[in-house]
Scaffold this active site. Structure first.
Site, mmCIF file in Angstrom:
data_model
loop_
_atom_site.group_PDB
_atom_site.id
_atom_site.type_symbol
_atom_site.label_atom_id
_atom_site.label_comp_id
_atom_site.label_asym_id
_atom_site.label_seq_id
_atom_site.Cartn_x
_atom_site.Cartn_y
_atom_site.Cartn_z
ATOM 1 N N TYR A 101 0.855 -1.200 0.000
ATOM 2 C CA TYR A 101 0.000 0.000 0.000
ATOM 3 C C TYR A 101 0.883 1.239 0.000
ATOM 4 C CZ TYR A 101 -3.209 3.578 1.719
ATOM 5 O OH TYR A 101 -3.951 4.726 1.858
ATOM 6 N N GLU A 187 -3.688 7.365 -4.016
ATOM 7 C CA GLU A 187 -3.493 6.112 -3.284
ATOM 8 C C GLU A 187 -3.319 4.955 -4.266
ATOM 9 O OE1 GLU A 187 -6.099 4.543 0.292
ATOM 10 O OE2 GLU A 187 -6.958 3.854 -1.585
#
Ligand code: GDP
Ligand code: MN
Length: 374
Positions: A101, A187
């Site tokens: 991530y 993101e």
């Protein structure tokens, strides 16, 4: 403004971040064609500005153009996160070794950009933060000094299969995407290491700061415009900030801060706002359309008019509302709180022309409106 995956990923690629090959399809036939161009095997992904598409069944691994056609037929028309799927992204399949991530976002705590990285990815950031808090790196960036590569390299955990300098490059590029497109959030989840050892962004979410829309026209063209109600569209065309909500107390105030405060005080007294309309800044002379718009929501059972004048004159705002009064004929009780520049004139006008007594305390006006809405 939100950017769907197919619009956000090219911005990553332009900054030097790897993404899978792929193309957008608006029909099952187009999806089959897109899969054929990739050699047959592909991943078919619903394109909506919402997360958790995987869990909602909006992502399918397929192994032939026919399967791609079937997956697209199933996914197009689905509803995910309250949005109807109208198109799919058909990407080449990637053999995943590990999911990570990475993000850069506006951080209220450090009041600046925050880079985040976790060796554990694929699940929501909330889930990562809950399950692997120790694995989640939060790295505030000083917007004046820029991203400090050495400090970031030291802070990053060792990640199997990725050179530390490659990870620093990746986050530096992500930060450049955030800066260059006035993002509030960018993101990558998952950021994967492939079996071939490459670092690839399999998904990307980007939210652009609406204040940047005017100077980022080229970027904004690929974003997803907000879906507005008819009244919101009318308000926006006039330059009025109007948002529809589902409570029963209408809010007409000047300035974002006062509007938010009004909604907080409504909630404090056990009520819920039906909408809010802000006539701050340049639009403070628009009292007439403001009154029409704020009352056109059928959920409104009472209305708070809350003005606090500094540069904007409360008598001008109030005058506009009173001029509209006879045409609009409010059918619900209206509660005024008027303070600041021009308040004496404004209060006298409300008294004389409407026979309504403005409240001395904002809190009392709002409490009365909440009670009336009941
Ligand atoms: P989200 O659920 O909306 O966040 O959609 P993502 O694009 O993040 O995809 C969800 C999951 O699908 C990923 O975490 C992967 O596990 C899987 N996935 C997506 N693309 C591929 C692919 O090309 N190959 C494989 N094997 N899995 C994929
Ligand atoms: Mn994802």
């Amino acid at each position: 403004m939100n950017f769907e995956e197919h619009a956000a990923k090219p911005l990553l690629r332009a900054a030097g971040i790897g993404i899978p090959r792929g193309s957008l399809a608006r029909s099952p036939d187009e999806a089959a064609e897109a899969a054929r161009a990739l050699g047959g095997a592909a991943v078919v992904k619903a394109q909506v500005a919402a997360g958790k598409r995987g869990k909602a069944g909006g992502i399918a691994l397929v192994f032939s153009p026919e399967e791609a056609r079937g997956a697209a037929a199933r996914i197009i028309g689905m509803e995910i996160g309250g949005q109807r799927v109208e198109k799919v992204l058909v990407d080449e399949q990637v053999a995943i070794k590990h999911e990570h991530y990475a993000a850069v976002l506006n951080d209220p705590t450090s009041k600046g950009p925050l880079a985040m990285f976790s060796a554990e990815g694929g699940m929501d950031i909330e889930e990562i933060a809950a399950k692997h808090p120790e694995a989640l790196l939060r790295f505030p960036i000083d917007i004046r000094a820029g991203l400090h590569r050495g400090a970031l390299a030291t802070a990053l955990p060792p990640v199997e299969g990725i050179e530390r300098s490659d990870l620093v490059d990746l986050i530096e590029r992500l930060y450049s995407v955030y800066r260059d497109h006035d993002a509030e959030l960018v993101e990558i989840n998952p950021l994967v290491v492939t079996k071939a050892g490459d670092l690839v962004a399999l998904d990307c979410k980007l939210v652009m700061d609406d204040s940047g829309l005017k100077r980022r026209e080229a970027t904004a063209a690929s974003g997803t415009p907000d879906r507005l109600t008819a009244i919101e569209t009318r308000a926006r065309a006039l330059g009025l900030k109007y948002i529809e909500l589902d409570g029963s107390v209408g809010v007409l105030a000047n300035g974002a801060g006062l509007t938010m405060t009004t909604m907080d005080v409504i909630a404090h007294h056990g009520g819920r706002p039906a909408n809010f309309l802000e006539i701050g800044g340049e639009s403070y002379t628009l009292g007439k359309p403001a009154l029409e718009i704020v009352l056109s929501n059928p959920g409104v059972k009472s209305l708070v008019v809350n003005f606090c004048g500094a540069f904007a004159r409360t008598d001008v705002m109030t005058g506009g509302i009173l001029d509209a009064w006879d045409a609009v004929k409010p059918a619900v009780p209206v509660f005024f709180s008027i303070h600041g520049t021009g308040e004496d004139e404004a209060i006298a006008m409300v008294r004389e022309r409407l026979g309504i007594e403005p409240y001395e305390r904002m809190d009392d006006a709002i409490r009365a409106a909440v009670e009336a809405a009941r």
